[in-house]
Write an enzyme that holds these catalytic residues in place. Structure first.
Site, PDB file in Angstrom:
ATOM      1  N   SER A  96       0.823  -1.224   0.000  1.00 19.13           N
ATOM      2  CA  SER A  96       0.000   0.000   0.000  1.00 19.13           C
ATOM      3  C   SER A  96       0.860   1.279   0.000  1.00 19.13           C
ATOM      4  O   SER A  96       0.336   2.374  -0.157  1.00 19.13           O
ATOM      5  CB  SER A  96      -0.931   0.008   1.208  1.00 19.13           C
ATOM      6  OG  SER A  96      -0.147   0.020   2.375  1.00 19.13           O
ATOM      7  N   GLU A  97       2.158   1.157   0.190  1.00 19.78           N
ATOM      8  CA  GLU A  97       2.991   2.369   0.268  1.00 19.78           C
ATOM      9  C   GLU A  97       3.288   2.924  -1.130  1.00 19.78           C
ATOM     10  O   GLU A  97       3.490   2.172  -2.072  1.00 19.78           O
ATOM     11  CB  GLU A  97       4.325   2.080   0.980  1.00 19.78           C
ATOM     12  CG  GLU A  97       4.176   1.535   2.384  1.00 19.78           C
ATOM     13  CD  GLU A  97       3.556   2.512   3.376  1.00 19.78           C
ATOM     14  OE1 GLU A  97       3.339   3.685   3.007  1.00 19.78           O
ATOM     15  OE2 GLU A  97       3.273   2.094   4.506  1.00 19.78           O
TER      16      GLU A  97
ATOM     17  N   PHE B 228       5.169   5.567  -4.085  1.00 22.59           N
ATOM     18  CA  PHE B 228       6.500   5.667  -4.699  1.00 22.59           C
ATOM     19  C   PHE B 228       7.493   6.429  -3.809  1.00 22.59           C
ATOM     20  O   PHE B 228       8.638   6.020  -3.647  1.00 22.59           O
ATOM     21  CB  PHE B 228       6.343   6.398  -6.034  1.00 22.59           C
ATOM     22  CG  PHE B 228       7.585   6.444  -6.863  1.00 22.59           C
ATOM     23  CD1 PHE B 228       7.964   5.357  -7.628  1.00 22.59           C
ATOM     24  CD2 PHE B 228       8.374   7.583  -6.899  1.00 22.59           C
ATOM     25  CE1 PHE B 228       9.108   5.392  -8.411  1.00 22.59           C
ATOM     26  CE2 PHE B 228       9.520   7.634  -7.670  1.00 22.59           C
ATOM     27  CZ  PHE B 228       9.892   6.538  -8.433  1.00 22.59           C
TER      28      PHE B 228
ATOM     29  N   HIS C 148       2.692  21.879  -6.125  1.00 28.81           N
ATOM     30  CA  HIS C 148       2.320  20.457  -6.090  1.00 28.81           C
ATOM     31  C   HIS C 148       1.023  20.348  -5.298  1.00 28.81           C
ATOM     32  O   HIS C 148       0.998  20.556  -4.079  1.00 28.81           O
ATOM     33  CB  HIS C 148       3.390  19.577  -5.428  1.00 28.81           C
ATOM     34  CG  HIS C 148       2.879  18.176  -5.253  1.00 28.81           C
ATOM     35  ND1 HIS C 148       2.910  17.504  -4.045  1.00 28.81           N
ATOM     36  CD2 HIS C 148       2.256  17.333  -6.129  1.00 28.81           C
ATOM     37  CE1 HIS C 148       2.354  16.308  -4.192  1.00 28.81           C
ATOM     38  NE2 HIS C 148       1.944  16.187  -5.443  1.00 28.81           N
ATOM     39  N   LEU C 149      -0.013  20.016  -6.018  1.00 25.91           N
ATOM     40  CA  LEU C 149      -1.343  19.960  -5.412  1.00 25.91           C
ATOM     41  C   LEU C 149      -1.801  18.508  -5.385  1.00 25.91           C
ATOM     42  O   LEU C 149      -2.194  17.948  -6.414  1.00 25.91           O
ATOM     43  CB  LEU C 149      -2.293  20.825  -6.247  1.00 25.91           C
ATOM     44  CG  LEU C 149      -3.716  20.956  -5.706  1.00 25.91           C
ATOM     45  CD1 LEU C 149      -3.710  21.534  -4.297  1.00 25.91           C
ATOM     46  CD2 LEU C 149      -4.542  21.861  -6.631  1.00 25.91           C
ATOM     47  N   ARG C 150      -1.683  17.929  -4.210  1.00 29.75           N
ATOM     48  CA  ARG C 150      -2.046  16.510  -4.073  1.00 29.75           C
ATOM     49  C   ARG C 150      -3.547  16.395  -3.970  1.00 29.75           C
ATOM     50  O   ARG C 150      -4.189  17.106  -3.165  1.00 29.75           O
ATOM     51  CB  ARG C 150      -1.345  15.977  -2.821  1.00 29.75           C
ATOM     52  CG  ARG C 150      -1.510  14.521  -2.546  1.00 29.75           C
ATOM     53  CD  ARG C 150      -0.666  13.658  -3.480  1.00 29.75           C
ATOM     54  NE  ARG C 150      -0.543  12.336  -2.896  1.00 29.75           N
ATOM     55  CZ  ARG C 150      -1.494  11.409  -2.964  1.00 29.75           C
ATOM     56  NH1 ARG C 150      -2.625  11.657  -3.613  1.00 29.75           N
ATOM     57  NH2 ARG C 150      -1.317  10.241  -2.384  1.00 29.75           N
TER      58      ARG C 150
ATOM     59  N   ASP D 105       7.230  15.573 -13.399  1.00 31.94           N
ATOM     60  CA  ASP D 105       6.602  16.644 -12.613  1.00 31.94           C
ATOM     61  C   ASP D 105       7.534  17.103 -11.488  1.00 31.94           C
ATOM     62  O   ASP D 105       7.712  18.309 -11.258  1.00 31.94           O
ATOM     63  CB  ASP D 105       5.291  16.138 -11.983  1.00 31.94           C
ATOM     64  CG  ASP D 105       4.100  16.313 -12.926  1.00 31.94           C
ATOM     65  OD1 ASP D 105       4.235  16.996 -13.946  1.00 31.94           O
ATOM     66  OD2 ASP D 105       3.015  15.772 -12.609  1.00 31.94           O
TER      67      ASP D 105
ATOM     68  N   THR E 126       4.675  12.914   0.805  1.00 33.76           N
ATOM     69  CA  THR E 126       6.076  12.547   0.567  1.00 33.76           C
ATOM     70  C   THR E 126       6.504  12.971  -0.840  1.00 33.76           C
ATOM     71  O   THR E 126       7.686  13.179  -1.089  1.00 33.76           O
ATOM     72  CB  THR E 126       6.310  11.031   0.753  1.00 33.76           C
ATOM     73  OG1 THR E 126       5.386  10.316  -0.057  1.00 33.76           O
ATOM     74  CG2 THR E 126       6.155  10.609   2.187  1.00 33.76           C
ATOM     75  N   PHE E 127       5.544  13.093  -1.748  1.00 33.77           N
ATOM     76  CA  PHE E 127       5.833  13.601  -3.102  1.00 33.77           C
ATOM     77  C   PHE E 127       6.420  15.017  -2.986  1.00 33.77           C
ATOM     78  O   PHE E 127       7.430  15.353  -3.602  1.00 33.77           O
ATOM     79  CB  PHE E 127       4.533  13.605  -3.907  1.00 33.77           C
ATOM     80  CG  PHE E 127       4.687  13.838  -5.381  1.00 33.77           C
ATOM     81  CD1 PHE E 127       4.584  12.787  -6.273  1.00 33.77           C
ATOM     82  CD2 PHE E 127       4.893  15.110  -5.898  1.00 33.77           C
ATOM     83  CE1 PHE E 127       4.700  12.984  -7.640  1.00 33.77           C
ATOM     84  CE2 PHE E 127       5.012  15.324  -7.256  1.00 33.77           C
ATOM     85  CZ  PHE E 127       4.908  14.256  -8.129  1.00 33.77           C
TER      86      PHE E 127
HETATM   87  O1  GFB Z   1       4.379   9.311  -3.963  1.00 31.89           O
HETATM   88  P1  GFB Z   1       3.410   9.136  -2.912  1.00 31.89           P
HETATM   89  O2  GFB Z   1       3.701   8.112  -1.915  1.00 31.89           O
HETATM   90  O3  GFB Z   1       3.148  10.526  -2.204  1.00 31.89           O
HETATM   91  O4  GFB Z   1       2.048   8.719  -3.592  1.00 31.89           O
HETATM   92  P2  GFB Z   1       2.168  10.960  -1.010  1.00 31.89           P
HETATM   93  C1  GFB Z   1       1.331   9.563  -4.403  1.00 31.89           C
HETATM   94  C2  GFB Z   1       1.353   9.081  -5.852  1.00 31.89           C
HETATM   95  O5  GFB Z   1       0.304   9.757  -6.536  1.00 31.89           O
HETATM   96  C3  GFB Z   1       2.630   9.424  -6.590  1.00 31.89           C
HETATM   97  C4  GFB Z   1       0.746  10.224  -7.785  1.00 31.89           C
HETATM   98  O6  GFB Z   1       3.666   8.501  -6.467  1.00 31.89           O
HETATM   99  C5  GFB Z   1       2.113   9.573  -8.019  1.00 31.89           C
HETATM  100  O7  GFB Z   1       1.929   8.310  -8.605  1.00 31.89           O
HETATM  101  N1  GFB Z   1       0.923  11.679  -7.698  1.00 31.89           N
HETATM  102  C6  GFB Z   1       0.814  12.482  -6.623  1.00 31.89           C
HETATM  103  C7  GFB Z   1       1.255  12.448  -8.745  1.00 31.89           C
HETATM  104  N2  GFB Z   1       1.071  13.760  -6.957  1.00 31.89           N
HETATM  105  C8  GFB Z   1       1.361  13.777  -8.269  1.00 31.89           C
HETATM  106  C9  GFB Z   1       1.720  14.802  -9.191  1.00 31.89           C
HETATM  107  O8  GFB Z   1       1.856  15.971  -8.874  1.00 31.89           O
HETATM  108  N3  GFB Z   1       1.937  14.415 -10.474  1.00 31.89           N
HETATM  109  C10 GFB Z   1       1.821  13.117 -10.874  1.00 31.89           C
HETATM  110  N4  GFB Z   1       2.083  12.833 -12.150  1.00 31.89           N
HETATM  111  N5  GFB Z   1       1.481  12.124 -10.034  1.00 31.89           N
HETATM  112  C11 GFB Z   1       0.982   8.910   0.171  1.00 31.89           C
HETATM  113  C12 GFB Z   1       0.409   7.658  -0.438  1.00 31.89           C
HETATM  114  O9  GFB Z   1       1.052   9.853  -0.877  1.00 31.89           O
HETATM  115  O10 GFB Z   1       0.143   9.408   1.161  1.00 31.89           O
HETATM  116  C13 GFB Z   1      -0.066   6.675   0.580  1.00 31.89           C
HETATM  117  O11 GFB Z   1       1.384   7.018  -1.178  1.00 31.89           O
HETATM  118  C14 GFB Z   1      -0.968   7.322   1.589  1.00 31.89           C
HETATM  119  O12 GFB Z   1      -0.787   5.655  -0.089  1.00 31.89           O
HETATM  120  C15 GFB Z   1      -0.257   8.516   2.177  1.00 31.89           C
HETATM  121  O13 GFB Z   1      -2.167   7.703   0.963  1.00 31.89           O
HETATM  122  C16 GFB Z   1      -1.129   9.261   3.140  1.00 31.89           C
HETATM  123  O14 GFB Z   1       2.891  11.012   0.266  1.00 31.89           O
HETATM  124  O15 GFB Z   1       1.574  12.223  -1.504  1.00 31.89           O
END
Ligand code: GFB
Length: 441
Positions: free
Chosen positions: A46-47, A49, A301-303, A383, A400-401
């Protein structure tokens, strides 16, 4: 060719040139693979990238240290193939079992820690360990789990303990093959409660090695161990110079760099020179600096996605986000915003309307060929790279993005004020901000 047989220098040169899988002409003793210890690891499915990137750093710092011990001189960290992640929504793309080389420049990673992509590991196994055999023998698999109660009389102590195998191994078997790789076979599977930093893993490995070793000749054998749910392990020292070296070694794959640079030039009229950002060819040559200027655009960066529901209290509405960005654009006398987001196409349309007097730029692959090449994970990296070169950056609370973009900008030498910014739920309100973790050299 035959000339290379037995010549250490030739073999070493080949490895350095990254001609992998290793040529069969180099015998294992020449390559020093006798006694190799392979550490496989995996992260809870579930984690996302960007947390996985952080887990890599914990493991890389650990393995680099471990290499200094005589018993572990030939240790190698095997990079787990990327499973299809929960956030990679696009249909019709091959997104399961991706190699790390798709995202990262392996030669840069290797100059920090001895890592192998999974295919390279298989190649080494087939050549030296298990010629012709379709199965790879993993001596011990450890599934790490948290303790139910973390504090003992109010104190957090580093510790681990193997617990009864049954519930843990049943759970892992029902979840499919080890690391989703059909050829891996685990001889002994352990359920381990684990609390502490990566350094404690050495003790866990040594215990397992001691159980297996029956004679001195055993120490020459190649051995493979697997650590599952490695996100349970903490950093030895989060944010110190070792963390940052490992982080700096995580250069993105050249192809992703090229796509991002091409897009910056074509859509945002920015080059490294015009943005006054210097990135040496090798991460080891980077030096402390704070003079990067950035291209003439702001990056936000807008999640969206799961954050809209699971973090409703801190995630702004589209309108509130647009208001905040527009205020920043006016304050910095800029007109262009690059938007990195996982918003739906419908949300994107709404955002375009909200920015009607400004220029909103968003990256999307230019063709289906490029979409198939980059895949969802590659698009996200582009991005992040475009945001890393912006004059000003604002990100999402507790994403974390966003954190990885902060880190990239710290490495590139931007001012902290232009980097560590966070969207608020609403314009003008006082709100929680992401922590500032400056780079340490
Ligand atoms: O990277 P990540 O762990 O960051 O997961 P968080 C978010 C994923 O959503 C990214 C997509 O790896 C991308 O695949 N994504 C998010 C985006 N923002 C963007 C963007 O600006 N551009 C693009 N192209 N893709 C974690 C989640 O998210 O937050 C966990 O992985 C959990 O599952 C946790 O929900 C609370 O830290 O933002």
């Amino acid at each position: 060719n035959d000339d290379s047989r037995g010549s250490r220098a030739t073999c070493a040169r080949r490895v350095l040139q990254e001609i992998l899988p290793l040529p069969q002409t180099c015998p294992p003793e020449v390559l020093g693979l006798r006694g190799a210890v392979y550490i496989l690891y995996d992260v809870n499915i579930s984690e996302g990238f960007n947390l996985r990137r952080d887990v890599y750093i914990r493991m890389a710092v650990f393995v680099r240290r471990l290499q200094r011990r005589r018993r572990f001189r030939q240790v190698r960290l095997v990079l787990p193939p990327w499973p299809r992640l929960y956030h990679w929504h696009s249909q019709g793309l091959q997104q399961a079992g991706l190699a790390w080389s798709h995202f990262f420049h392996l030669a840069s990673l290797r100059r920090y820690a001895p890592v192998l992509d999974y295919e390279e590991f298989l190649a080494e196994q087939r050549i030296f360990g298990n010629p012709g055999a379709p199965l790879v023998h993993v001596a011990h698999g450890f599934r790490l789990q948290h303790y139910e109660v973390m504090l003992e009389q109010g104190i957090f102590r580093d510790k681990f303990e193997r617990v009864a195998d049954k519930p843990c191994s049943e759970g892992s078997l029902s979840g499919g093959p080890l690391l989703q790789q059909a050829e891996l076979r685990v001889a002994r599977f352990h359920c381990v409660r684990f609390q502490g930093s990566a350094g404690l893993l050495e003790k866990l490995l040594r215990e397992a090695i001691a159980e297996d070793t029956t004679g001195p000749e055993d120490a020459d054998d190649m051995r493979t161990y697997a650590l599952l749910s490695a996100e349970t392990v903490l950093h030895d020292h989060w944010g110190d110079e070792h963390f940052w070296q490992a982080r700096r070694s995580m250069r993105f794959a050249r192809r992703l760099d090229q796509v991002a640079a091409g897009f910056r030039q074509q859509a945002l009229a920015t080059t490294d020179a015009s943005a006054e950002v210097q990135r040496p060819a090798m991460w080891e040559l980077e030096r402390p600096k704070r003079n990067a200027k950035g291209g003439d655009y702001l990056c936000a960066h807008l999640r969206r996605g799961d954050f809209v529901r699971s973090r409703e209290a801190t995630t702004p509405s589209l309108k509130a986000a647009a208001q905040q960005v527009k205020q920043l654009l006016r304050a910095f006398n800029m007109t262009t915003v690059f938007l990195a987001t996982d918003a739906t196409p419908y949300e994107l349309m709404e955002l375009k309307e909200l920015f009607y007097r400004f220029r909103l730029v968003h990256f999307a692959p230019e063709s289906n060929v490029q979409r198939r090449e980059l895949k969802d994970g590659g698009v996200a990296v582009v991005d992040q790279l475009v945001c890393a070169y912006a004059r000003y950056f604002v990100g999402t609370y507790e994403s974390t993005f966003t954190y990885r973009i902060y880190e990239e900008r710290e490495i590139l030498g931007f001012s902290q004020a232009s980097t560590f910014n966070t969207f608020c739920k609403a314009l003008g309100g006082s709100c929680s901000r992401n922590a500032v973790w400056p780079i340490v050299w």
